[in-house]
Design an enzyme around this catalytic site. Structure first.
Site, PDB file in Angstrom:
ATOM      1  N   THR A  98     -29.174   9.636 -31.262  1.00 13.10           N
ATOM      2  CA  THR A  98     -27.859   9.030 -31.464  1.00 13.10           C
ATOM      3  C   THR A  98     -27.744   7.915 -30.439  1.00 13.10           C
ATOM      4  O   THR A  98     -27.629   8.170 -29.240  1.00 13.10           O
ATOM      5  CB  THR A  98     -26.729  10.049 -31.256  1.00 13.10           C
ATOM      6  OG1 THR A  98     -26.930  11.136 -32.164  1.00 13.10           O
ATOM      7  CG2 THR A  98     -25.365   9.413 -31.521  1.00 13.10           C
ATOM      8  N   LYS A 173     -23.087   7.469 -38.093  1.00  9.05           N
ATOM      9  CA  LYS A 173     -22.996   8.585 -37.124  1.00  9.05           C
ATOM     10  C   LYS A 173     -21.747   8.410 -36.243  1.00  9.05           C
ATOM     11  O   LYS A 173     -21.086   9.386 -35.867  1.00  9.05           O
ATOM     12  CB  LYS A 173     -24.271   8.626 -36.283  1.00  9.05           C
ATOM     13  CG  LYS A 173     -24.260   9.605 -35.134  1.00  9.05           C
ATOM     14  CD  LYS A 173     -24.465  11.055 -35.543  1.00  9.05           C
ATOM     15  CE  LYS A 173     -24.349  11.987 -34.338  1.00  9.05           C
ATOM     16  NZ  LYS A 173     -24.568  13.378 -34.639  1.00  9.05           N
ATOM     17  N   LYS A 241     -21.286  10.591 -24.323  1.00 15.14           N
ATOM     18  CA  LYS A 241     -22.261   9.513 -24.558  1.00 15.14           C
ATOM     19  C   LYS A 241     -21.994   8.889 -25.926  1.00 15.14           C
ATOM     20  O   LYS A 241     -21.919   7.670 -26.080  1.00 15.14           O
ATOM     21  CB  LYS A 241     -23.678  10.107 -24.489  1.00 15.14           C
ATOM     22  CG  LYS A 241     -24.806   9.115 -24.632  1.00 15.14           C
ATOM     23  CD  LYS A 241     -25.510   9.133 -25.967  1.00 15.14           C
ATOM     24  CE  LYS A 241     -26.102  10.441 -26.396  1.00 15.14           C
ATOM     25  NZ  LYS A 241     -26.744  10.396 -27.706  1.00 15.14           N
TER      26      LYS A 241
HETATM   27  N1  LIG Z   1     -28.060  18.863 -29.657  1.00 18.59           N
HETATM   28  C1  LIG Z   1     -27.347  18.571 -30.737  1.00 18.59           C
HETATM   29  O1  LIG Z   1     -26.610  19.413 -31.274  1.00 18.59           O
HETATM   30  C2  LIG Z   1     -27.424  17.178 -31.355  1.00 18.59           C
HETATM   31  C3  LIG Z   1     -26.892  16.984 -32.617  1.00 18.59           C
HETATM   32  C4  LIG Z   1     -26.971  15.728 -33.205  1.00 18.59           C
HETATM   33  C5  LIG Z   1     -27.559  14.686 -32.503  1.00 18.59           C
HETATM   34  N2  LIG Z   1     -28.051  14.890 -31.255  1.00 18.59           N
HETATM   35  C6  LIG Z   1     -28.664  13.743 -30.547  1.00 18.59           C
HETATM   36  O2  LIG Z   1     -30.075  13.885 -30.587  1.00 18.59           O
HETATM   37  C7  LIG Z   1     -30.642  13.364 -29.390  1.00 18.59           C
HETATM   38  C8  LIG Z   1     -31.461  14.463 -28.698  1.00 18.59           C
HETATM   39  O3  LIG Z   1     -30.592  15.545 -28.414  1.00 18.59           O
HETATM   40  P1  LIG Z   1     -31.159  16.941 -27.867  1.00 18.59           P
HETATM   41  O4  LIG Z   1     -30.030  17.892 -27.963  1.00 18.59           O
HETATM   42  O5  LIG Z   1     -32.465  17.279 -28.511  1.00 18.59           O
HETATM   43  O6  LIG Z   1     -31.411  16.545 -26.331  1.00 18.59           O
HETATM   44  P2  LIG Z   1     -32.256  17.306 -25.229  1.00 18.59           P
HETATM   45  O7  LIG Z   1     -32.472  18.735 -25.564  1.00 18.59           O
HETATM   46  O8  LIG Z   1     -31.665  16.964 -23.905  1.00 18.59           O
HETATM   47  O9  LIG Z   1     -33.692  16.588 -25.333  1.00 18.59           O
HETATM   48  C9  LIG Z   1     -33.879  15.249 -25.014  1.00 18.59           C
HETATM   49  C10 LIG Z   1     -35.326  14.901 -25.222  1.00 18.59           C
HETATM   50  O10 LIG Z   1     -35.545  13.527 -24.880  1.00 18.59           O
HETATM   51  C11 LIG Z   1     -36.536  13.438 -23.854  1.00 18.59           C
HETATM   52  N3  LIG Z   1     -36.182  12.298 -22.985  1.00 18.59           N
HETATM   53  C12 LIG Z   1     -34.950  11.993 -22.505  1.00 18.59           C
HETATM   54  N4  LIG Z   1     -35.020  10.879 -21.770  1.00 18.59           N
HETATM   55  C13 LIG Z   1     -36.300  10.476 -21.784  1.00 18.59           C
HETATM   56  C14 LIG Z   1     -36.998   9.379 -21.217  1.00 18.59           C
HETATM   57  N5  LIG Z   1     -36.357   8.454 -20.475  1.00 18.59           N
HETATM   58  N6  LIG Z   1     -38.334   9.291 -21.433  1.00 18.59           N
HETATM   59  C15 LIG Z   1     -38.958  10.209 -22.172  1.00 18.59           C
HETATM   60  N7  LIG Z   1     -38.362  11.261 -22.764  1.00 18.59           N
HETATM   61  C16 LIG Z   1     -37.049  11.388 -22.558  1.00 18.59           C
HETATM   62  C17 LIG Z   1     -36.478  14.758 -23.131  1.00 18.59           C
HETATM   63  O11 LIG Z   1     -37.684  15.001 -22.443  1.00 18.59           O
HETATM   64  P3  LIG Z   1     -37.765  16.153 -21.308  1.00 18.59           P
HETATM   65  O12 LIG Z   1     -38.076  17.420 -22.043  1.00 18.59           O
HETATM   66  O13 LIG Z   1     -38.873  15.716 -20.409  1.00 18.59           O
HETATM   67  O14 LIG Z   1     -36.425  16.189 -20.596  1.00 18.59           O
HETATM   68  C18 LIG Z   1     -36.277  15.704 -24.320  1.00 18.59           C
HETATM   69  O15 LIG Z   1     -37.476  15.903 -25.028  1.00 18.59           O
HETATM   70  C19 LIG Z   1     -29.469  12.829 -28.545  1.00 18.59           C
HETATM   71  O16 LIG Z   1     -29.319  11.461 -28.776  1.00 18.59           O
HETATM   72  C20 LIG Z   1     -28.292  13.623 -29.084  1.00 18.59           C
HETATM   73  O17 LIG Z   1     -27.059  12.926 -28.905  1.00 18.59           O
HETATM   74  C21 LIG Z   1     -28.014  16.121 -30.665  1.00 18.59           C
END
Ligand SMILES: NC(=O)c1ccc[n+]([C@@H]2O[C@H](COP(=O)([O-])OP(=O)(O)OC[C@H]3O[C@@H](n4cnc5c(N)ncnc54)[C@H](OP(=O)(O)O)[C@@H]3O)[C@@H](O)[C@H]2O)c1
Length: 290
Positions: A98, A173, A241
């Site tokens: 997102t 979104k 965010k």
């Molecule tokens: N969670 C939800 O319910 C949900 C629903 C819809 C959309 N989203 C969106 O989907 C996206 C991911 O969400 P998530 O919940 O999966 O987040 P998350 O669990 O915090 O995972 C984030 C991922 O991105 C990687 N990452 C972050 N910054 C990085 C960087 N600078 N370089 C390399 N890798 C990096 C992290 O690696 P590490 O493992 O090394 O930290 C991890 O694999 C976000 O944009 C969020 O807003 C989330």
């Protein structure tokens, strides 16, 4: 079967990449900044892990990214050893983060300069949607690229829509988040009021959820909200965010979003209560604090 890379094995990416392997039957290479997660993924699903995004993307037909925010996305795509530097001409970069519509347009240009395609494809449906492979995917990009990517995206989705040119997925979104923000605040106020009125909240929800006030949030969150439990999905930090992206876009396009702006401030107060990782229904905690 396609050669696919998946970059970012977080709460969402880990199971999404899993579906590409198991349900889609694709040859999947993963990259994750914290390498242990990539190793765990390979142990669970097979496929292979790469040391950099560029290495993961090399020779792939489709490269998926699902990281945190705009800067994280730039880092894994156009940064040092970013995916685009490893991609072959004709490959398609599909971003499930997102992020802003601006960064989507920026990456589409960078991809095009390499002879590659780009689709912004943020998702909705939360952790459960990702784990069950039933996400809603909102895409922006060319129809020809979308037609190629769609059967691959289908592995983790129940609904996939092409919303318009690059950036239109992210804009869609944003609308999703605008609709959720006001709705959750309304639900929090309803529950707060119900408690003050001394009503049996289960009974109240059982009845009104079948009428015009019913919603997914009401059905799925009223019970945990009533119990003051906020560990059920999308975190307040992530919502802030997203609302920051929404409000920036609104300043650009002139849309008036008074309730969204207010709810964003309320989430700021929830963060001050220590609720950074609480789920978005924790707006109720803020009301109960007063
Ligand atoms: N969670 C939800 O319910 C949900 C629903 C819809 C959309 N989203 C969106 O989907 C996206 C991911 O969400 P998530 O919940 O999966 O987040 P998350 O669990 O915090 O995972 C984030 C991922 O991105 C990687 N990452 C972050 N910054 C990085 C960087 N600078 N370089 C390399 N890798 C990096 C992290 O690696 P590490 O493992 O090394 O930290 C991890 O694999 C976000 O944009 C969020 O807003 C989330």
């Amino acid at each position: 079967m396609a050669k696919v890379a998946f970059i970012g094995l977080g709460v969402m990416g880990y199971p999404m990449a899993g579906h590409l392997k198991t349900k889609g039957g694709h040859d999947v290479t993963v990259y994750n900044r914290t390498a242990a997660k990539a190793e765990k993924w390979v142990f669970e699903f097979g496929g292979q892990a790469a040391a950099t995004p560029a290495e993961a993307a090399s020779d792939c037909d489709f490269v998926f990214t699902c990281v945190g925010n705009d800067d994280d996305l730039r880092s894994v795509t156009i940064g040092e050893n970013g995916a685009l530097s490893g991609m072959k001409p004709g490959a398609i970069l599909i971003d499930n983060t997102t992020a802003s519509a601006e960064v989507a347009r920026e990456l589409a240009e960078a991809a095009s300069a390499k002879g590659c395609g780009f689709i912004d494809a943020p998702v909705s449906g939360g952790q459960a949607g990702a784990e069950n492979g039933v996400l809603t995917v909102m895409c922006g990009g060319d129809l020809a690229l979308f037609d190629k990517a769609r059967p691959v995206i289908d592995a983790f989705a129940r609904m996939v829509g092409l919303m318009g040119p690059v950036g239109a997925g992210q804009l869609t979104k944003m609308i999703n988040q605008i609709c959720i923000a006001g709705l959750v605040q309304g639900l929090a106020e309803g529950i707060h009021f119900g408690k003050k009125a001394g009503l049996d909240l289960e009974k109240v929800i059982e009845v009104i959820s079948k009428g015009a006030a019913g919603s997914w949030q009401m059905e799925n969150r009223h019970k945990t909200m009533n119990e003051g439990k906020y560990e059920f999905g999308f975190a307040v930090d992530w919502m802030r965010k997203d609302l920051d992206i929404v409000l920036s876009e609104a300043r650009r396009n002139g849309a008036a979003l008074p309730v969204t702006a207010l709810v964003d401030q309320f989430y700021g107060e929830v963060q001050k209560l220590g609720g950074n990782r609480w789920d978005t229904s924790s707006l109720l905690a803020r009301l109960e604090k007063k």
